[in-house]
Design a protein around this motif. Structure first.
Motif, mmCIF file in Angstrom:
data_model
loop_
_atom_site.group_PDB
_atom_site.id
_atom_site.type_symbol
_atom_site.label_atom_id
_atom_site.label_comp_id
_atom_site.label_asym_id
_atom_site.label_seq_id
_atom_site.Cartn_x
_atom_site.Cartn_y
_atom_site.Cartn_z
ATOM 1 N N ARG A 173 0.835 -1.204 0.000
ATOM 2 C CA ARG A 173 0.000 0.000 0.000
ATOM 3 C C ARG A 173 0.869 1.253 0.000
ATOM 4 N NH1 ARG A 173 -4.318 -1.854 3.742
ATOM 5 N NH2 ARG A 173 -2.777 -1.352 5.320
ATOM 6 N N GLU A 174 1.911 1.235 0.829
ATOM 7 C CA GLU A 174 2.809 2.394 0.915
ATOM 8 C C GLU A 174 3.547 2.623 -0.403
ATOM 9 O OE1 GLU A 174 5.238 1.256 4.194
ATOM 10 O OE2 GLU A 174 3.798 1.940 5.728
ATOM 11 N N ALA A 175 3.951 1.528 -1.042
ATOM 12 C CA ALA A 175 4.673 1.649 -2.314
ATOM 13 C C ALA A 175 3.797 2.258 -3.389
ATOM 14 C CB ALA A 175 5.177 0.280 -2.754
ATOM 15 N N VAL A 176 2.537 1.823 -3.453
ATOM 16 C CA VAL A 176 1.622 2.329 -4.476
ATOM 17 C C VAL A 176 1.252 3.782 -4.200
ATOM 18 C CG1 VAL A 176 -0.681 2.034 -5.468
ATOM 19 C CG2 VAL A 176 0.749 0.043 -5.062
ATOM 20 N N ALA A 177 1.222 4.161 -2.919
ATOM 21 C CA ALA A 177 0.917 5.555 -2.583
ATOM 22 C C ALA A 177 1.990 6.485 -3.137
ATOM 23 C CB ALA A 177 0.815 5.708 -1.067
ATOM 24 N N GLU A 178 3.216 5.985 -3.229
ATOM 25 C CA GLU A 178 4.311 6.793 -3.765
ATOM 26 C C GLU A 178 4.335 6.777 -5.294
ATOM 27 O OE1 GLU A 178 8.103 5.864 -2.163
ATOM 28 O OE2 GLU A 178 7.476 6.102 -0.075
ATOM 29 N N ARG A 179 4.046 5.609 -5.872
ATOM 30 C CA ARG A 179 4.088 5.497 -7.330
ATOM 31 C C ARG A 179 3.252 4.313 -7.791
ATOM 32 N NH1 ARG A 179 9.398 4.138 -11.117
ATOM 33 N NH2 ARG A 179 8.386 4.493 -13.132
ATOM 34 N N MET A 180 2.329 4.563 -8.688
ATOM 35 C CA MET A 180 1.507 3.482 -9.241
ATOM 36 C C MET A 180 2.333 2.713 -10.274
ATOM 37 S SD MET A 180 -1.542 2.239 -8.870
ATOM 38 C CE MET A 180 -2.818 1.246 -9.664
ATOM 39 N N PRO A 181 2.489 1.397 -10.115
ATOM 40 C CA PRO A 181 3.285 0.634 -11.080
ATOM 41 C C PRO A 181 2.500 0.350 -12.357
ATOM 42 C CG PRO A 181 2.356 -0.848 -9.452
ATOM 43 C CD PRO A 181 1.962 0.543 -9.031
ATOM 44 N N GLY A 182 3.219 -0.105 -13.374
ATOM 45 C CA GLY A 182 2.569 -0.507 -14.618
ATOM 46 C C GLY A 182 2.272 -1.987 -14.654
ATOM 47 N N LEU A 183 2.803 -2.741 -13.663
ATOM 48 C CA LEU A 183 2.609 -4.189 -13.583
ATOM 49 C C LEU A 183 2.886 -4.614 -12.157
ATOM 50 C CD1 LEU A 183 2.279 -7.019 -15.027
ATOM 51 C CD2 LEU A 183 4.772 -6.984 -15.292
#
Length: 264
Positions: A178-188
């Protein structure tokens, strides 16, 4: 074992293959149903399936081939993944996708894939090579790895980097994801199911998908927990222990069927 039981044993994996081939659970399941209806209405066709996975997949392959539009440039309806895939049909042909998936995701030998596709082995080998080359020319993206085993996480990171993609983050728990996606939405997203603190990779993926559409590949030692038919199933599901070629093919297919929106 009865013919019905034989088919039932292989059916979850045939449905997985059909989803990966079409990029859609709905479209894949529709083709599987069409195949089963044809088989059940033709006693001689049903008898031909008694040989196991190869004749079952060969019968499905014929149904898939019949369903392909004559005009490969025609528009595709049915969802963003199909529409996104249509934009990239010039990079990889339907037979190429079949050959690639059969020899990687479904773990058939080249000879078995040739029997399924009713082509010679040399031709199938070339189809696979052309498919990989075509897909790898596609736009690169950023990848979030959700995996609690450090060695496997490192293996996936190296594989992803080797394909020219970047690692946006590596997470061992739902909270970290969750924390990682809050910083940057991945493409995969590459995701395990059971995570370090007892949290679920399924829940982590649901968190991500609530924020936006992104292709997801589940990598798990327990595929039967997802291939139940009781809930929407993942299009891309790789079984542990995995072959790197299988993950590579799943990544290629997931990016091939991504939506037409820019990748992260």
């Amino acid at each position: 074992m009865s013919l019905g039981n034989q088919i039932a044993t292989h059916l979850p994996y045939l449905r997985r293959y059909a989803r990966a081939l079409t990029g859609s659970q709905e479209a894949g399941d529709a083709l599987v149903r069409t195949m089963l209806e044809k088989v059940l209405s033709d006693p001689s066709g049903a008898a031909a399936l008694a040989g196991g996975r190869v004749p079952l997949y060969r019968t499905f392959s014929r149904v898939w081939a019949d369903a392909q539009p004559e005009d490969k440039g025609a528009s595709v309806s049915g969802g963003e993944h199909e529409a996104g895939a249509q934009l990239r049909l010039g990079a990889i042909t339907p037979p190429g996708r079949q050959a690639l998936l059969l020899t990687t995701l479904e773990d058939f030998t080249l000879a078995e894939a040739a029997a399924i596709l009713e082509r010679d082995v040399v031709e199938v080998e070339q189809l696979v090579a052309d498919a990989v080359a075509g897909i790898e020319r596609e736009q690169k993206t950023s990848v979030l790895v959700i995996e609690d085993e450090p060695l496997i996480a490192m293996q996936l990171e190296d594989l992803v980097a080797g394909l020219g993609h970047t690692i946006s983050a590596t997470a061992a728990t739902r909270t970290q994801a969750r924390e990682a996606v809050a910083e940057r939405m991945p493409g995969l997203v590459l995701a395990d199911i059971q995570l370090a603190d007892g949290s679920s990779g399924l829940d982590a993926v649901e968190d991500i998908l609530s924020l936006g559409s992104v292709p997801v590949i589940f990598i798990t030692a327990y595929p039967e927990r997802l291939l139940t038919g009781d809930r929407p199933e993942p299009t891309y599901l790789v079984t542990k222990p995995f072959q790197e070629a299988t993950v590579r093919a799943a990544i290629s297919q997931a990016l091939f069927f991504r939506s037409s929106q820019p990748l992260g």
